[in-house]
Scaffold this active site. Structure first.
Site, PDB file in Angstrom:
ATOM      1  N   HIS A   1       0.918  -1.146   0.156  1.00 37.61           N
ATOM      2  CA  HIS A   1      -0.010  -0.089   0.014  1.00 37.61           C
ATOM      3  C   HIS A   1       0.866   1.377  -0.077  1.00 37.61           C
ATOM      4  O   HIS A   1       0.413   2.216  -0.258  1.00 37.61           O
ATOM      5  CB  HIS A   1      -1.112  -0.188   1.234  1.00 37.61           C
TER       6      HIS A   1
ATOM      7  N   ASP B   1       3.178   9.616  -0.526  1.00 36.64           N
ATOM      8  CA  ASP B   1       1.961   8.665  -0.369  1.00 36.64           C
ATOM      9  C   ASP B   1       1.886   7.531  -1.017  1.00 36.64           C
ATOM     10  O   ASP B   1       1.846   8.039  -2.490  1.00 36.64           O
ATOM     11  CB  ASP B   1       1.013   9.845  -0.092  1.00 36.64           C
TER      12      ASP B   1
HETATM   13  P1  ADQ Z   1      -3.391   6.136   4.537  1.00 32.08           P
HETATM   14  O1  ADQ Z   1      -2.345   6.586   5.009  1.00 32.08           O
HETATM   15  O2  ADQ Z   1      -4.384   6.021   5.852  1.00 32.08           O
HETATM   16  O3  ADQ Z   1      -3.455   4.852   3.861  1.00 32.08           O
HETATM   17  P2  ADQ Z   1      -5.609   7.342   2.689  1.00 32.08           P
HETATM   18  O4  ADQ Z   1      -5.044   6.545   1.459  1.00 32.08           O
HETATM   19  O5  ADQ Z   1      -5.669   8.872   2.426  1.00 32.08           O
HETATM   20  O6  ADQ Z   1      -4.323   7.222   3.759  1.00 32.08           O
HETATM   21  O7  ADQ Z   1      -6.822   6.579   3.337  1.00 32.08           O
HETATM   22  C1  ADQ Z   1      -7.224   7.273   4.379  1.00 32.08           C
HETATM   23  C2  ADQ Z   1      -8.721   7.008   4.708  1.00 32.08           C
HETATM   24  O8  ADQ Z   1      -8.861   7.270   6.097  1.00 32.08           O
HETATM   25  C3  ADQ Z   1      -9.661   7.442   3.815  1.00 32.08           C
HETATM   26  O9  ADQ Z   1     -10.606   6.552   3.416  1.00 32.08           O
HETATM   27  C4  ADQ Z   1     -10.364   8.761   4.542  1.00 32.08           C
HETATM   28  O10 ADQ Z   1     -11.641   8.852   4.184  1.00 32.08           O
HETATM   29  C5  ADQ Z   1     -10.279   8.288   6.085  1.00 32.08           C
HETATM   30  N1  ADQ Z   1      -9.973   9.300   6.849  1.00 32.08           N
HETATM   31  C6  ADQ Z   1      -9.105  10.273   6.777  1.00 32.08           C
HETATM   32  N2  ADQ Z   1      -9.124  11.123   7.845  1.00 32.08           N
HETATM   33  C7  ADQ Z   1     -10.220  11.162   8.350  1.00 32.08           C
HETATM   34  C8  ADQ Z   1     -10.836  11.669   9.349  1.00 32.08           C
HETATM   35  N3  ADQ Z   1     -10.718  12.564   9.935  1.00 32.08           N
HETATM   36  N4  ADQ Z   1     -12.015  10.935   9.777  1.00 32.08           N
HETATM   37  C9  ADQ Z   1     -12.652   9.751   9.121  1.00 32.08           C
HETATM   38  N5  ADQ Z   1     -12.033   9.157   8.152  1.00 32.08           N
HETATM   39  C10 ADQ Z   1     -10.873   9.847   7.691  1.00 32.08           C
HETATM   40  C11 ADQ Z   1      -2.572   3.953   3.361  1.00 32.08           C
HETATM   41  C12 ADQ Z   1      -1.531   4.527   2.493  1.00 32.08           C
HETATM   42  C13 ADQ Z   1      -2.024   5.170   1.209  1.00 32.08           C
HETATM   43  C14 ADQ Z   1      -2.940   4.311   0.486  1.00 32.08           C
HETATM   44  C15 ADQ Z   1      -3.939   3.552   1.483  1.00 32.08           C
HETATM   45  C16 ADQ Z   1      -4.859   2.362   0.768  1.00 32.08           C
HETATM   46  O11 ADQ Z   1      -0.785   5.466   3.240  1.00 32.08           O
HETATM   47  O12 ADQ Z   1      -1.157   5.638   0.344  1.00 32.08           O
HETATM   48  O13 ADQ Z   1      -3.783   4.987  -0.500  1.00 32.08           O
HETATM   49  O14 ADQ Z   1      -3.102   2.856   2.526  1.00 32.08           O
HETATM   50  O15 ADQ Z   1      -3.895   1.509   0.125  1.00 32.08           O
END
Ligand code: ADQ
Length: 461
Positions: free
Chosen positions: A156, A366
């Site tokens: 990921h 990211d």
């Molecule tokens: P993350 O680093 O957690 O994931 P991201 O892909 O942006 O980052 O996913 C975050 C998730 O958490 C999103 O679904 C978002 O809606 C939710 N979220 C974020 N802030 C929130 C809040 N304040 N309240 C509720 N929900 C919130 C890791 C990797 C990424 C990769 C994903 C999936 O770091 O690069 O995209 O896994 O592979």
């Protein structure tokens, strides 16, 4: 009765224990894996997070839970240590210096073995699907245990350049662990190519043939690119629903007459939150009229609070937010910067996505970034005209061509990009969001999982 068709192995089971009992968890990996597993009669092997007596199933979560319990020492070495303080910063291109500790490494090896020994559901035809940097040794361990099963691995996070990877004392066993899979897949071509170069450099006796690695015992491991995504239709349906509308109305009143910029991230140093705040500060300094016309809402989810670097980041962010509001709030008016240090419920998050004129997705690095895909999908659902400002260091930038790209390391450039996002013509913005929403819809999370399952089938032909 037949067993599950797909058994996922990922660090943590998607369950949290709260005051009201157990409930399904949120977060990047869960957002993606859950619909995929629910569609494929799935099971999830993961750390129980210290919750004793987990039921095999949980209401609202249509998959089997197969818990692995860990001791405090194992959690400290494997999770807080090797996964979060060694691999995480290294995989993100050394954005923070990784810590190399042989004791943590031993803990990591031991926990990967615990996962390999987990009790698996009946039936011997399920695909074994391993996730992320916590379990890089697991594919090879599973191959020893069940040699006939199809094994896939998905990373990921980014994979760093071979130059950085080769500094890691345990670079060879980790890559050998991954090569236990039939298919190893990455979010972008860039990460896949870095991995192939590292295979050439860190291992003796392997051959790289185009996008496949041939191991010393003659097995061919495919290295694929499968960008992760979201359940776009579900986001569209929810974005249009009455529950989101109910939250949106008061937000619209609260921010009436101002343009709203939004950031949504885990409070992680990879996400570039400090740099984003500095860019906002610079913008407000240069363009005083924006101090009244603009509101920046930063939602930051608490994460890894036990790790020193994260506690320090939180202090720095909160100091900077205080400084910016102290400098630029005009007497009798609302603050320019709204900082919410918490996870927000789904409907509220979607209401913020609908409200925001600009979404700032500006990580220093990211793997993908699902917030970018969620924002364009929710905006597109109601014909919105929002702008996505997107860091070129995210996996999402390889796909979302309609975004306004930026280099978050360049604070002046980022301030200019934010200023430019405020000046784009409405029709132009609407067209770009619609194009990006279509692209996410066509490449949703079900497409992502099917890509991996087809690659696994192909690897075994
Ligand atoms: P993350 O680093 O957690 O994931 P991201 O892909 O942006 O980052 O996913 C975050 C998730 O958490 C999103 O679904 C978002 O809606 C939710 N979220 C974020 N802030 C929130 C809040 N304040 N309240 C509720 N929900 C919130 C890791 C990797 C990424 C990769 C994903 C999936 O770091 O690069 O995209 O896994 O592979």
């Amino acid at each position: 009765m037949t067993g599950p068709a797909l058994v996922a192995f990922a660090n943590r089971l998607p369950v949290v224990a709260g005051r009201g009992g157990l409930r399904p968890a949120a977060g990047g990996l869960v957002t993606a894996l859950r619909p995929a597993l629910e569609q494929h009669r799935g099971a999830w092997v993961g750390w129980d997070g210290g919750v004793e007596g987990l039921p095999p199933r949980l209401q609202g979560l249509d998959l089997d839970l197969l818990p692995v319990s860990l001791t405090r020492r194992e959690v400290a070495d494997y999770y807080h240590g090797f996964a979060n303080r060694t691999l995480w910063p290294l995989l993100h291109g050394w954005v923070e210096p990784p810590v190399f500790d042989a004791g943590w490494w031993r803990g990591y090896c031991a926990v990967n073995e615990r996962f390999a020994a987990a009790e698996l559901p009946d039936g011997d035809d399920a695909v074994l699907w391993v996730h992320d940097y916590h379990l890089m040794l697991l594919p090879a361990l599973l191959r020893e245990r069940c040699p006939g099963r199809p094994i896939g691995f998905f990373l990921h996070t980014p994979f760093p350049s071979a130059e950085l990877w080769r500094r890691l004392p345990w670079r060879a066993p980790l890559v050998e662990g991954l090569l236990g899979a039939d298919v190893v897949s990455f979010q972008t071509e860039e990460y896949r190519d870095h991995f192939l170069r590292s295979c050439r450099r860190s291992l003796v006796g392997v051959r790289v043939e185009e996008a496949a690695v041939v191991t010393p015992d003659g097995r061919r491991v495919l290295a694929e690119v499968h960008p992760i995504s979201i359940d776009a239709r579900d986001f569209v349906a929810r974005a249009r629903g009455p529950a989101v509308e109910r939250v949106l109305q008061p937000l619209r009143r609260q921010f009436e007459g101002r343009r709203v910029l939004l950031g949504v991230d885990r409070l992680d140093y990879t996400k570039g939150i400090l740099e984003r705040l500095r860019a906002i500060e610079l913008l407000l300094e240069r363009r005083p009229e924006l101090r009244r016309d603009l509101a920046f809402v930063q939602i930051a989810v608490p994460t890894r609070g036990e790790v020193r670097e994260y506690a320090s980041l939180r202090r720095q962010v909160e100091e900077l937010v205080g400084r910016i509001n102290g400098r630029f709030t005009e007497p009798g008016r609302d603050v320019p910067l709204h900082y919410l240090y918490r996870g927000v419920p789904g409907d509220r998050l979607l209401a913020y996505y609908r409200l925001a004129d600009v979404c700032l997705v500006t990580p220093l690095r990211d793997g993908m970034n699902l917030v970018a895909k969620e924002y364009v999908t929710v905006q597109g659902a109601e014909g919105g005209a929002g702008v996505l400002v997107l860091s070129e260091f995210t996996g999402a930038a390889a796909e979302l061509a309609g975004a306004l790209t930026c280099n978050p390391w360049d604070v002046e450039g980022l301030a200019d990009a934010i200023a430019a996002s405020l000046d784009l013509a409405e029709d132009y913005r609407r067209g770009r969001i619609a194009d990006m929403a279509t692209s996410v819809d066509e490449h949703d999370v079900f497409w992502w999982v099917n890509q991996q399952l087809s690659a696994l089938e192909q690897s075994r032909e």
